[in-house]
Design a protein around this motif. Structure first.
Motif, PDB file in Angstrom:
ATOM      1  N   GLY A   1       0.807  -1.084   0.457  1.00  0.00           N
ATOM      2  CA  GLY A   1      -0.151  -0.505   0.052  1.00  0.00           C
ATOM      3  C   GLY A   1       1.022   1.471  -0.256  1.00  0.00           C
ATOM      4  N   ILE A   2       0.264   2.358   0.136  1.00  0.00           N
ATOM      5  CA  ILE A   2       1.223   3.446  -0.159  1.00  0.00           C
ATOM      6  C   ILE A   2       0.527   4.994   1.062  1.00  0.00           C
ATOM      7  N   VAL A   3      -0.229   3.535   1.979  1.00  0.00           N
ATOM      8  CA  VAL A   3       0.187   4.924   3.221  1.00  0.00           C
ATOM      9  C   VAL A   3       0.870   4.447   4.227  1.00  0.00           C
ATOM     10  N   THR A   4       1.105   4.982   5.503  1.00  0.00           N
ATOM     11  CA  THR A   4       2.073   4.670   6.055  1.00  0.00           C
ATOM     12  C   THR A   4       1.252   3.615   7.188  1.00  0.00           C
ATOM     13  N   SER A   5       0.396   3.996   7.628  1.00  0.00           N
ATOM     14  CA  SER A   5      -0.382   2.665   8.184  1.00  0.00           C
ATOM     15  C   SER A   5      -0.357   1.304   7.752  1.00  0.00           C
ATOM     16  N   ASN A   6       0.123   1.088   6.633  1.00  0.00           N
ATOM     17  CA  ASN A   6       0.814  -0.772   5.852  1.00  0.00           C
ATOM     18  C   ASN A   6       1.757  -0.861   6.125  1.00  0.00           C
ATOM     19  N   PHE A   7       2.597   0.386   6.955  1.00  0.00           N
ATOM     20  CA  PHE A   7       4.178  -0.400   7.081  1.00  0.00           C
ATOM     21  C   PHE A   7       4.130  -0.467   8.391  1.00  0.00           C
ATOM     22  N   ASP A   8       5.870  -1.507   9.083  1.00  0.00           N
ATOM     23  CA  ASP A   8       5.483  -2.460  10.088  1.00  0.00           C
ATOM     24  C   ASP A   8       6.481  -1.113  10.902  1.00  0.00           C
ATOM     25  N   TYR A   9       7.601  -1.040  10.113  1.00  0.00           N
ATOM     26  CA  TYR A   9       9.253  -0.750  10.367  1.00  0.00           C
ATOM     27  C   TYR A   9       9.372  -0.276   9.870  1.00  0.00           C
ATOM     28  N   TRP A  10      10.166   0.911  10.430  1.00  0.00           N
ATOM     29  CA  TRP A  10      10.886   2.438   9.417  1.00  0.00           C
ATOM     30  C   TRP A  10      12.485   2.757   9.985  1.00  0.00           C
ATOM     31  N   GLY A  11      13.214   3.152   9.536  1.00  0.00           N
ATOM     32  CA  GLY A  11      14.152   3.674   9.847  1.00  0.00           C
ATOM     33  C   GLY A  11      14.635   5.059  10.182  1.00  0.00           C
ATOM     34  N   LEU A  12      15.721   5.124  10.225  1.00  0.00           N
ATOM     35  CA  LEU A  12      15.404   6.909  11.261  1.00  0.00           C
ATOM     36  C   LEU A  12      15.944   7.984  10.071  1.00  0.00           C
ATOM     37  N   GLY A  13      15.802   7.387   9.160  1.00  0.00           N
ATOM     38  CA  GLY A  13      16.360   8.801   7.771  1.00  0.00           C
ATOM     39  C   GLY A  13      17.176   9.281   6.754  1.00  0.00           C
ATOM     40  N   THR A  14      16.560   9.844   5.781  1.00  0.00           N
ATOM     41  CA  THR A  14      18.721  10.068   5.600  1.00  0.00           C
ATOM     42  C   THR A  14      18.015  11.634   4.549  1.00  0.00           C
TER      43      THR A  14
END
Length: 120
Positions: A101-114
């Protein structure tokens, strides 16, 4: 322990290119994607790819300028960004999950960002 580690951000002039990488560890994911967040704005979808690599979706703002790909052997997803614009300036986050999917709620894990900064 699941970890997503992004790399490849930096400062680039408008019209330039960057290739972001996200290395996942701890498990494999059927869906991996990229989001971005500019100062004062909400996190927004950029691109997503299914584990087969055959299914991808892009935000209209980057379509035609960016390519998402993945190397399942390395458990890594990439975002090649070309013809960069100042409005592409943001922190770019890698995300992973089991639901496409394309919404944040579809994703369970996140990186810290770059950080990606595009100068005019």
């Amino acid at each position: 322990q699941v970890q997503l580690v992004e790399s490849g951000g930096g400062l680039v002039q408008a019209g330039g290119s960057l290739r972001l990488s996200c290395a996942a560890s701890g498990r494999t994911f059927s869906t991996m994607g990229w989001f971005r967040q500019a100062p004062g704005k909400e996190r927004e979808f950029v691109a997503v790819i299914l584990w087969t690599g055959s299914t991808t979706v892009y935000a209209d703002s980057v379509k035609g300028r960016s390519t998402i790909s993945r190397d399942n052997a390395k458990n890594t997803v990439y975002l090649q960004m070309n013809s960069l614009k100042p409005e592409d300036t943001a922190v770019y986050y890698c995300a992973a999950g089991s639901r496409f999917g394309i919404v944040t709620s579809n994703f369970d894990y996140w990186g810290l960002g770059t950080q990606v900064t595009v100068s005019s």
